[in-house]
Design an enzyme around this catalytic site. Structure first.
Site, PDB file in Angstrom:
ATOM      1  N   GLU A 281       0.863  -1.186   0.000  1.00  7.52           N
ATOM      2  CA  GLU A 281       0.000   0.000   0.000  1.00  7.52           C
ATOM      3  C   GLU A 281       0.896   1.233   0.000  1.00  7.52           C
ATOM      4  O   GLU A 281       1.392   1.655   1.032  1.00  7.52           O
ATOM      5  CB  GLU A 281      -0.907  -0.031   1.230  1.00  7.52           C
ATOM      6  CG  GLU A 281      -1.919   1.095   1.280  1.00  7.52           C
ATOM      7  CD  GLU A 281      -2.695   1.128   2.585  1.00  7.52           C
ATOM      8  OE1 GLU A 281      -3.594   1.970   2.695  1.00  7.52           O
ATOM      9  OE2 GLU A 281      -2.388   0.326   3.497  1.00  7.52           O
TER      10      GLU A 281
ATOM     11  N   HIS B  27      -9.880   0.546   1.130  1.00 14.17           N
ATOM     12  CA  HIS B  27     -10.744   1.134   2.169  1.00 14.17           C
ATOM     13  C   HIS B  27     -11.607   2.291   1.639  1.00 14.17           C
ATOM     14  O   HIS B  27     -11.304   3.459   1.827  1.00 14.17           O
ATOM     15  CB  HIS B  27      -9.980   1.526   3.429  1.00 14.17           C
ATOM     16  CG  HIS B  27      -8.673   2.229   3.255  1.00 14.17           C
ATOM     17  ND1 HIS B  27      -8.517   3.374   2.488  1.00 14.17           N
ATOM     18  CD2 HIS B  27      -7.451   1.963   3.777  1.00 14.17           C
ATOM     19  CE1 HIS B  27      -7.268   3.773   2.557  1.00 14.17           C
ATOM     20  NE2 HIS B  27      -6.601   2.935   3.328  1.00 14.17           N
TER      21      HIS B  27
ATOM     22  N   ASN C 189     -12.320   6.161   2.801  1.00 16.97           N
ATOM     23  CA  ASN C 189     -11.163   6.660   3.542  1.00 16.97           C
ATOM     24  C   ASN C 189     -10.033   7.009   2.585  1.00 16.97           C
ATOM     25  O   ASN C 189      -9.697   6.233   1.691  1.00 16.97           O
ATOM     26  CB  ASN C 189     -10.679   5.625   4.561  1.00 16.97           C
ATOM     27  CG  ASN C 189     -11.722   5.341   5.632  1.00 16.97           C
ATOM     28  OD1 ASN C 189     -12.239   4.247   5.727  1.00 16.97           O
ATOM     29  ND2 ASN C 189     -12.044   6.339   6.436  1.00 16.97           N
TER      30      ASN C 189
ATOM     31  N   ARG D  73     -21.729  15.900  -8.555  1.00 22.59           N
ATOM     32  CA  ARG D  73     -21.303  16.151  -9.935  1.00 22.59           C
ATOM     33  C   ARG D  73     -20.100  15.311 -10.338  1.00 22.59           C
ATOM     34  O   ARG D  73     -19.884  15.085 -11.529  1.00 22.59           O
ATOM     35  CB  ARG D  73     -21.015  17.647 -10.135  1.00 22.59           C
ATOM     36  CG  ARG D  73     -22.287  18.478 -10.240  1.00 22.59           C
ATOM     37  CD  ARG D  73     -22.006  19.865 -10.785  1.00 22.59           C
ATOM     38  NE  ARG D  73     -21.239  20.675  -9.840  1.00 22.59           N
ATOM     39  CZ  ARG D  73     -21.788  21.402  -8.869  1.00 22.59           C
ATOM     40  NH1 ARG D  73     -23.099  21.402  -8.708  1.00 22.59           N
ATOM     41  NH2 ARG D  73     -21.033  22.123  -8.065  1.00 22.59           N
TER      42      ARG D  73
ATOM     43  N   GLY E  72     -16.336   0.429  13.304  1.00 24.20           N
ATOM     44  CA  GLY E  72     -17.094   1.361  14.118  1.00 24.20           C
ATOM     45  C   GLY E  72     -16.459   2.723  14.231  1.00 24.20           C
ATOM     46  O   GLY E  72     -17.032   3.618  14.853  1.00 24.20           O
ATOM     47  N   THR E  73     -15.280   2.909  13.630  1.00 24.48           N
ATOM     48  CA  THR E  73     -14.565   4.182  13.693  1.00 24.48           C
ATOM     49  C   THR E  73     -14.336   4.775  12.307  1.00 24.48           C
ATOM     50  O   THR E  73     -14.623   5.947  12.067  1.00 24.48           O
ATOM     51  CB  THR E  73     -13.200   4.007  14.390  1.00 24.48           C
ATOM     52  OG1 THR E  73     -13.412   3.562  15.731  1.00 24.48           O
ATOM     53  CG2 THR E  73     -12.412   5.313  14.403  1.00 24.48           C
TER      54      THR E  73
ATOM     55  N   ASP F 164      -7.498  -3.672   8.155  1.00 25.98           N
ATOM     56  CA  ASP F 164      -6.489  -2.612   8.147  1.00 25.98           C
ATOM     57  C   ASP F 164      -5.834  -2.527   9.524  1.00 25.98           C
ATOM     58  O   ASP F 164      -5.475  -1.449  10.012  1.00 25.98           O
ATOM     59  CB  ASP F 164      -7.100  -1.264   7.753  1.00 25.98           C
ATOM     60  CG  ASP F 164      -6.041  -0.248   7.315  1.00 25.98           C
ATOM     61  OD1 ASP F 164      -4.918  -0.668   6.977  1.00 25.98           O
ATOM     62  OD2 ASP F 164      -6.337   0.962   7.312  1.00 25.98           O
TER      63      ASP F 164
END
Length: 409
Positions: A143, A232, A235, A243, A270-271, A294
């Site tokens: 990543e 993700h 994020n 548009r 949840g975050t 993650d």
């Protein structure tokens, strides 16, 4: 490949009194296993005239394909992006510990790092089958560092790169040999990215779009070049705009190759993602949703300061930030927690939640014939769950590799 004759002579296990996830439904059927694979009982009965050597009563529990985590940065104090002399022992520790969370296969993930880190770490993490020692390694997820500065998130700006004139050779010079690599996340708006996407795809490496300011057209063009995944979703990318919805718009785009399924990772901890956003994504494109953790090295460690690659991370409760900021830095929720939160937040079926952690990541990686399914002939990697989706036991190749204390006889 297992020899047919060897498999035919192996012991037959019959898992009874269970509900198995097959074909998108929970079925009250037995699960038959031999030689590490799911067995068709009709062939056993009528062609071989055999019965089970051992029966195991599952107490009415759910049997689902083992979870597959395609984005996990470390855990339990291990940081996959730290260039140590013995990276393998850290990977082995994480592989062993995630069995208790139902994970049977994973892609160790490296965040943006200098070339010398990739050159030292990547060769030390080969593809490896799972077993009693731990979950199987399907290949690395790299990543960065070819990502957007504006949307770098927790990635260190000093080590970000753009592609030079000979783009793919530049990538090779950065990463080194790609034999152990399964996924690469990059920003498609970077110059020369499309030739890199084509070159990686030609080598069987999955290209994911992420940490990006790409508009929808740039994202669509990247898919035409071979990209199949979004890192993700929501994020570290442009927010949805009516548009120009940006990368998020790929979920409903009508300008994609015919028959192409775009997959997208979701951190359901949840975050990272509001429940409403989880519901929007799932309802727009349910068959492409891939649950990822993650997870960072602080997974399982609690509050305090930890590392993630070249950065310091501070954990406060259920949230991890780049130290001294309010920038989110990965998750500390294991996969089974993500599955349960996703189910609760979206109101989807139990089957859909389980497939998002098993079948869909297998399909993303082209492994759906052997992983992420309990179809006949597939690897017997599965998880035993109670009705609230808490893990009771984990099996790899039909072998019990982890069991909850309460489930022990």
């Amino acid at each position: 490949m297992r020899g047919e004759q060897g498999a035919a002579g192996a012991r037959v296990l019959q898992f009874t009194n269970c509900r198995i996830l097959r074909g998108g439904k929970l079925l009250r059927e037995d699960l038959w296993v031999r030689g590490g694979r799911i067995l068709d009982p009709e062939k056993l009965f009528f062609e071989e005239r055999r019965v089970a050597d051992e029966r195991r009563d599952c107490g009415g529990r759910i049997l689902a394909p083992g979870f597959i985590d395609v984005q996990i940065n470390g855990g339990f104090g291990v940081d996959f992006s730290q260039a140590t002399e013995d990276v393998g022992s850290g990977v082995a520790l994480v592989a062993r510990r995630i069995l208790s969370h139902g994970v049977t296969s994973f892609c160790p993930t490296l965040v943006t790092s200098p070339p010398e880190v990739y050159h030292k770490v990547v060769p030390q993490i080969p593809v490896k089958s799972g077993g009693p020692h731990g979950a199987g390694v399907l290949g690395l997820h790299l990543e960065g560092p070819f990502i957007s500065r504006e949307k770098r998130g927790a990635h260190p700006e000093a080590h970000l790169r753009s592609f030079e004139a000979d783009a793919f050779q530049d990538l090779l010079a950065t990463y080194g040999p790609l034999d152990n690599v399964r996924i690469v996340t990059l920003a498609p708006e970077l110059g020369r990215s499309h030739e890199v996407i084509r070159a990686l795809t030609a080598r069987g490496i999955c290209v994911s779009l992420g940490h990006s300011v790409a508009d929808l057209r740039a994202a669509e063009d990247a898919v035409w070049s071979g990209a199949t995944f979004i890192t993700h979703l929501f994020n570290a990318m442009l927010p949805f705009h009516h548009r120009d919805p940006g990368i998020v718009g790929l979920l409903t785009s009508d300008r994609l190759p015919a028959g192409r399924c775009i997959f997208y990772g979701m951190i359901a901890d949840g975050t990272h993602t509001n429940p409403a956003a989880l519901r929007i994504a799932h309802r727009a494109h349910p068959q492409g949703l891939v649950l990822v953790t993650d997870a960072i090295p602080a997974l399982g460690l609690g509050n305090g300061r930890h590392t993630l690659g070249q950065q310091e991370v501070e954990v406060d409760g259920l949230t991890a930030y780049v130290a001294g900021t309010k920038t989110l830095s990965g998750s500390i929720a294991p996969m089974d927690v993500c599955v349960r939160h996703f189910l609760q937040a979206t109101g989807c079926s139990m089957e859909s939640a389980l497939e998002a952690a098993s079948l869909h990541p297998a399909q993303l990686l082209g492994l759906e014939k052997s992983k992420g399914t309990l179809d006949f002939g597939a690897d017997a990697d599965f998880v035993v769950l109670d009705d609230s989706l808490h893990v009771q036991a984990t099996y790899i190749s039909g072998e019990l590799v982890w069991q909850a204390d309460a489930a022990r006889q």
